[in-house]
Design a protein around this motif. Structure first.
Motif, PDB file in Angstrom:
ATOM      1  N   VAL A 139       2.471   0.905  -6.507  1.00 47.11           N
ATOM      2  CA  VAL A 139       2.201  -0.412  -7.086  1.00 47.11           C
ATOM      3  C   VAL A 139       0.832  -0.859  -6.592  1.00 47.11           C
ATOM      4  N   THR A 140      -0.018  -1.323  -7.527  1.00 50.48           N
ATOM      5  CA  THR A 140      -1.347  -1.827  -7.160  1.00 50.48           C
ATOM      6  C   THR A 140      -1.600  -3.133  -7.889  1.00 50.48           C
ATOM      7  N   GLU A 153      -2.226 -14.802  -6.391  1.00 55.55           N
ATOM      8  CA  GLU A 153      -0.978 -14.543  -7.124  1.00 55.55           C
ATOM      9  C   GLU A 153      -0.722 -13.039  -7.255  1.00 55.55           C
ATOM     10  N   ALA A 154      -1.776 -12.282  -7.561  1.00 50.34           N
ATOM     11  CA  ALA A 154      -1.608 -10.832  -7.722  1.00 50.34           C
ATOM     12  C   ALA A 154      -1.229 -10.186  -6.392  1.00 50.34           C
ATOM     13  N   ARG A 155      -1.849 -10.634  -5.304  1.00 49.03           N
ATOM     14  CA  ARG A 155      -1.526 -10.056  -3.998  1.00 49.03           C
ATOM     15  C   ARG A 155      -0.123 -10.420  -3.558  1.00 49.03           C
ATOM     16  N   SER A 156       0.361 -11.624  -3.913  1.00 49.84           N
ATOM     17  CA  SER A 156       1.717 -12.004  -3.514  1.00 49.84           C
ATOM     18  C   SER A 156       2.770 -11.247  -4.331  1.00 49.84           C
ATOM     19  N   MET A 157       2.464 -10.915  -5.572  1.00 53.53           N
ATOM     20  CA  MET A 157       3.385 -10.135  -6.393  1.00 53.53           C
ATOM     21  C   MET A 157       3.393  -8.651  -6.012  1.00 53.53           C
ATOM     22  N   TRP A 158       2.327  -8.190  -5.396  1.00 53.22           N
ATOM     23  CA  TRP A 158       2.148  -6.784  -5.045  1.00 53.22           C
ATOM     24  C   TRP A 158       3.245  -6.291  -4.093  1.00 53.22           C
ATOM     25  N   GLY A 159       3.379  -6.915  -2.942  1.00 52.84           N
ATOM     26  CA  GLY A 159       4.379  -6.498  -1.951  1.00 52.84           C
ATOM     27  C   GLY A 159       5.793  -6.755  -2.422  1.00 52.84           C
ATOM     28  N   MET A 160       5.992  -7.882  -3.144  1.00 50.03           N
ATOM     29  CA  MET A 160       7.320  -8.216  -3.631  1.00 50.03           C
ATOM     30  C   MET A 160       7.795  -7.190  -4.650  1.00 50.03           C
ATOM     31  N   SER A 161       6.901  -6.771  -5.546  1.00 45.99           N
ATOM     32  CA  SER A 161       7.272  -5.784  -6.570  1.00 45.99           C
ATOM     33  C   SER A 161       7.636  -4.450  -5.928  1.00 45.99           C
ATOM     34  N   ARG A 162       6.874  -4.046  -4.923  1.00 48.53           N
ATOM     35  CA  ARG A 162       7.154  -2.795  -4.239  1.00 48.53           C
ATOM     36  C   ARG A 162       8.511  -2.840  -3.539  1.00 48.53           C
ATOM     37  N   THR A 163       8.815  -3.970  -2.918  1.00 52.74           N
ATOM     38  CA  THR A 163      10.095  -4.126  -2.221  1.00 52.74           C
ATOM     39  C   THR A 163      11.260  -4.138  -3.203  1.00 52.74           C
ATOM     40  N   LYS A 192       0.813  -1.217   0.000  1.00 47.30           N
ATOM     41  CA  LYS A 192       0.000   0.000   0.000  1.00 47.30           C
ATOM     42  C   LYS A 192       0.846   1.266   0.000  1.00 47.30           C
ATOM     43  N   LYS A 193       2.037   1.199   0.606  1.00 47.48           N
ATOM     44  CA  LYS A 193       2.882   2.387   0.720  1.00 47.48           C
ATOM     45  C   LYS A 193       3.540   2.699  -0.619  1.00 47.48           C
ATOM     46  N   PRO A 194       3.549   3.961  -1.032  1.00 45.85           N
ATOM     47  CA  PRO A 194       4.301   4.311  -2.245  1.00 45.85           C
ATOM     48  C   PRO A 194       5.804   4.300  -1.949  1.00 45.85           C
ATOM     49  N   VAL A 195       6.597   4.027  -2.973  1.00 38.28           N
ATOM     50  CA  VAL A 195       8.053   4.018  -2.818  1.00 38.28           C
ATOM     51  C   VAL A 195       8.553   5.434  -3.097  1.00 38.28           C
ATOM     52  N   PRO A 196       9.055   6.139  -2.075  1.00 37.12           N
ATOM     53  CA  PRO A 196       9.540   7.498  -2.327  1.00 37.12           C
ATOM     54  C   PRO A 196      10.825   7.473  -3.162  1.00 37.12           C
ATOM     55  N   VAL A 197      10.920   8.402  -4.088  1.00 35.42           N
ATOM     56  CA  VAL A 197      12.110   8.510  -4.929  1.00 35.42           C
ATOM     57  C   VAL A 197      13.129   9.370  -4.195  1.00 35.42           C
ATOM     58  N   PRO A 198      14.304   8.821  -3.848  1.00 31.15           N
ATOM     59  CA  PRO A 198      15.310   9.601  -3.112  1.00 31.15           C
ATOM     60  C   PRO A 198      15.860  10.752  -3.950  1.00 31.15           C
ATOM     61  N   LYS A 199      16.450  11.723  -3.269  1.00 33.53           N
ATOM     62  CA  LYS A 199      17.067  12.852  -3.969  1.00 33.53           C
ATOM     63  C   LYS A 199      18.270  12.337  -4.753  1.00 33.53           C
TER      64      LYS A 199
END
Length: 177
Positions: free
Chosen positions: A52-53, A60-70, A6-13
């Protein structure tokens, strides 16, 4: 619902991030990396970072969700800071040295063990009993550390072998008389 996903991945400076379809690419001070997200997830670049949503509510979609974000977060960390693993050699006569780009290990065998590091991985030997592995890709750094550790894993009686820095070796009691 994935708490991590659920958390967006912040883009570092200092990181230039691009989303092109399912491909997320990042360019930073250490280099450039990209990751192709599974088609079960949607990727969008917004003001607060990369979101990522999942496409649907299947397992399968829910398991790929967190992995893709990480994996995307690891790419951003890799191009800015990089990853590092430290190994220690424990045992009499166990030592490591670098000969060019080849790591030469004396681990009590009748021969020395030689290991050539893959591209993008830097191996340093500070003391003869300490090895430092660093690189941009977290997965490759972990694989290289695990491969070097597998040449002589620590044994449970005296604790001799190659171990991760700070790893606890469960000790067994020897034979009784």
């Amino acid at each position: 619902m994935s708490r991590i996903g659920k958390k967006p991945v912040p883009v570092p400076k200092g990181v230039e991030a691009k989303v092109n379809g399912q491909t997320v690419s990042a360019k930073g001070s250490k280099g450039q990396m990209e990751f192709v997200v599974n088609e079960l997830c949607l990727v969008e670049l917004g003001d607060d970072g990369v979101q990522v949503t999942p496409v649907n509510k299947t397992k399968e979609a829910r398991s790929m969700w967190g992995m893709s974000r990480t994996r995307i977060a690891n790419i951003f960390e890799g191009v800015t800071e990089g990853f590092k693993k430290d190994l220690e050699l424990v045992g009499v006569g166990y030592r490591a040295q670098m000969k060019g780009k080849t790591l030469v290990l004396a681990l009590g065998y009748s021969h020395d063990v030689e290991y050539n590091a893959p591209d993008g991985i830097e191996i340093k030997v500070g003391k003869p009993t300490e090895i430092s592995i660093s690189g941009m890709d977290k997965q490759v750094v972990g694989e290289v550390a695990a491969k070097i550790r597998s040449f002589r894993p620590p044994e449970p009686y005296k604790g001799k072998g190659v171990k991760y820095a700070g790893e606890y070796i469960f000790r067994k009691e020897g034979k009784k008389k």
